[in-house]
Design an enzyme around this catalytic site. Structure first.
Site, PDB file in Angstrom:
ATOM      1  N   HIS A  21       0.834  -1.215   0.000  1.00 34.92           N
ATOM      2  CA  HIS A  21       0.000   0.000   0.000  1.00 34.92           C
ATOM      3  C   HIS A  21       0.869   1.266   0.000  1.00 34.92           C
ATOM      4  O   HIS A  21       0.684   2.155  -0.841  1.00 34.92           O
ATOM      5  CB  HIS A  21      -0.916  -0.011   1.227  1.00 34.92           C
ATOM      6  CG  HIS A  21      -1.794   1.190   1.334  1.00 34.92           C
ATOM      7  ND1 HIS A  21      -3.093   1.227   0.865  1.00 34.92           N
ATOM      8  CD2 HIS A  21      -1.566   2.432   1.855  1.00 34.92           C
ATOM      9  CE1 HIS A  21      -3.613   2.413   1.089  1.00 34.92           C
ATOM     10  NE2 HIS A  21      -2.704   3.165   1.693  1.00 34.92           N
ATOM     11  N   GLU A  22       1.789   1.334   0.947  1.00 31.22           N
ATOM     12  CA  GLU A  22       2.620   2.529   1.054  1.00 31.22           C
ATOM     13  C   GLU A  22       3.575   2.669  -0.128  1.00 31.22           C
ATOM     14  O   GLU A  22       3.915   3.782  -0.533  1.00 31.22           O
ATOM     15  CB  GLU A  22       3.398   2.518   2.372  1.00 31.22           C
ATOM     16  CG  GLU A  22       2.519   2.525   3.608  1.00 31.22           C
ATOM     17  CD  GLU A  22       1.522   3.673   3.638  1.00 31.22           C
ATOM     18  OE1 GLU A  22       1.814   4.741   3.043  1.00 31.22           O
ATOM     19  OE2 GLU A  22       0.434   3.490   4.218  1.00 31.22           O
ATOM     20  N   HIS A  25       1.924   4.720  -2.831  1.00 29.08           N
ATOM     21  CA  HIS A  25       2.053   6.162  -2.595  1.00 29.08           C
ATOM     22  C   HIS A  25       3.470   6.631  -2.932  1.00 29.08           C
ATOM     23  O   HIS A  25       3.666   7.643  -3.629  1.00 29.08           O
ATOM     24  CB  HIS A  25       1.761   6.481  -1.125  1.00 29.08           C
ATOM     25  CG  HIS A  25       0.341   6.262  -0.723  1.00 29.08           C
ATOM     26  ND1 HIS A  25      -0.738   6.727  -1.449  1.00 29.08           N
ATOM     27  CD2 HIS A  25      -0.201   5.636   0.368  1.00 29.08           C
ATOM     28  CE1 HIS A  25      -1.864   6.401  -0.833  1.00 29.08           C
ATOM     29  NE2 HIS A  25      -1.569   5.732   0.268  1.00 29.08           N
TER      30      HIS A  25
END
Length: 424
Positions: A21-22, A25
């Site tokens: 997920h990170e 980003h």
């Protein structure tokens, strides 16, 4: 040893889901030219940290998630004021490469002076009063500010989150949940490859998992054994019949006929009662025969699993809103507990569970709740419609309140989880 393996697999699963997920980003922020100051897994005190290029990668104590901290999202923590005495170190091109804010007497090979002018965002220059003489310097775009033993890279305007287009910022935000969706799709596909697809028009039922210490385990029944009859009653492809006959025979011996390859085995089993469950149990999971899934079947099956699981998640959200109860909520403790139980069932079940959690995390982060990715995307949508951004202070306050409320809720459900564990 099994417990160590279960704990390791559980921690690894959460680490992978949050990291993916990170990373979404992080990767798209870097592609847009945004300075990512920190890539963190977890919150709270640092357990491990190292720096690569411009980003500090950290592993933190509390496994509640993670973040990719981008320059410009929050007010810069270090500010230099006019009249402040600082020291600077130049590189070979006479550009300021380091700016020292404390322990100035201990700095070597530096120029010390009083700040007359400084702009670290647009003009990248500063002017110092050095013993009554004004000296102008160009600041390197990757110059470091050093204070209290910590180095902080400056963030020129074109490296800050807010300087990028609405599309670039939206992509950097949406990429986190998108990576979770991609991971979920891949994990569902891997699960289908592991367990296969049901055989059409099956003629038999076979034994799946065998619980340790239960009658089936004590009788040496094995995964893959075919149950032909129980007490003389043919089973065929009726898995429900096994459940019914076993449940009705608690503490009564039963004669099972098992086929294992070319062997036919006659086994006597005595079902036991299990606390909290009705009827007799022998400790097996009956399953229908399966076959290896083809490539196209795997892709379509994974897509179908994504759709079905998404529907289940939204039904859960609806029920939670209509009949809210703290007992229905689970925090990290409960999630770790459930994951540990699933991990004991095998790597295939843990893979499916990881896919579900990854999909859930992606969907949850897109909800329009302050501090989550969905809320940030809404603010960007408003900016696109208005042609100008919402007041950063107002937006920041909304996200701060949202984060505080989510954190308080997390504390409450964690407390609830711990009480549930203590009370059994």
């Amino acid at each position: 040893m099994e417990m160590v393996q279960v704990v390791f697999l559980t921690v690894l699963m959460f680490f992978v889901i949050v990291t993916v997920h990170e990373w979404g980003h992080y990767y798209f922020a870097k592609r847009a030219g945004i300075l990512v100051r920190e890539f963190a897994i977890g919150f709270g005190p640092k357990l491990f940290s190292y720096k690569r290029n411009e980003t500090q990668f950290t592993l933190r104590l509390l496994p509640f998630g993670g973040y990719a901290r981008m320059a410009g999202e929050d007010p810069e923590l270090i500010e230099i004021q006019t009249g402040q005495t600082i020291a600077v170190r130049l590189n070979n091109e006479n550009q300021v490469k380091r700016i020292y804010l404390d322990q100035l007497d201990n700095r070597k090979n530096v120029i010390r002076g009083e700040v007359q002018f400084i702009d670290l965002e647009e003009r990248l220059s500063l002017r110092l009063d050095v013993d009554g003489e004004f000296q102008q310097y160009e600041v390197h775009p990757q110059a470091m500010m050093v204070a209290k033993g910590t180095e902080t890279q400056i963030a020129p305007k074109d490296r800050q989150f807010g300087s990028k287009s609405v599309g670039q910022r939206a992509l950097a935000i949406f990429a986190g949940p998108a990576m979770n969706f991609i991971l979920a799709f891949i994990l569902f596909a891997v699960y289908i490859q592991m367990v296969g697809l049901p055989v059409e028009n099956p003629t038999y039922v076979q034994i799946g998992k065998v619980s340790e210490g239960m009658p089936a385990d004590e009788a040496n029944l094995q995964e893959g054994d075919i149950v032909e009859s129980i007490n003389g009653t043919p089973i065929g492809a009726d898995a429900q019949k096994i459940i019914e006959l076993t449940s009705a025979s608690a503490d009564k011996p039963m004669e099972w006929t098992i086929r294992r390859g070319d062997q036919v085995l006659n086994v006597t089993l005595t079902p036991r009662t299990v606390k909290g469950e009705e009827g007799g149990k022998v400790g097996i999971v009956a399953q229908m025969p399966t076959r290896q899934a083809g490539f196209t079947e795997t892709i379509t099956g994974s897509g179908k699993a994504m759709v079905e699981t998404t529907n289940i998640i939204f039904v859960g959200f609806k029920q939670l809103i209509e009949k809210f109860s703290m007992d229905d909520l689970g925090g990290p403790v409960r999630t770790f507990e459930v994951t540990g139980q699933i991990a004991k069932s095998g790597i295939d079940q843990l893979t499916q569970w990881a896919a579900i959690l990854s999909l859930y995390l992606g969907i949850f982060n897109l909800l329009p709740i302050p501090a989550l990715d969905g809320s940030r995307l809404i603010f960007l949508g408003v900016e696109a419609l208005r042609g100008k951004p919402v007041d950063p202070n107002k937006e920041g306050m909304v996200h701060f309140i949202g984060f505080a409320m989510l954190f308080l809720l997390m504390i409450a459900v964690t407390y609830n989880d711990i009480l549930r564990l203590i009370n059994g």
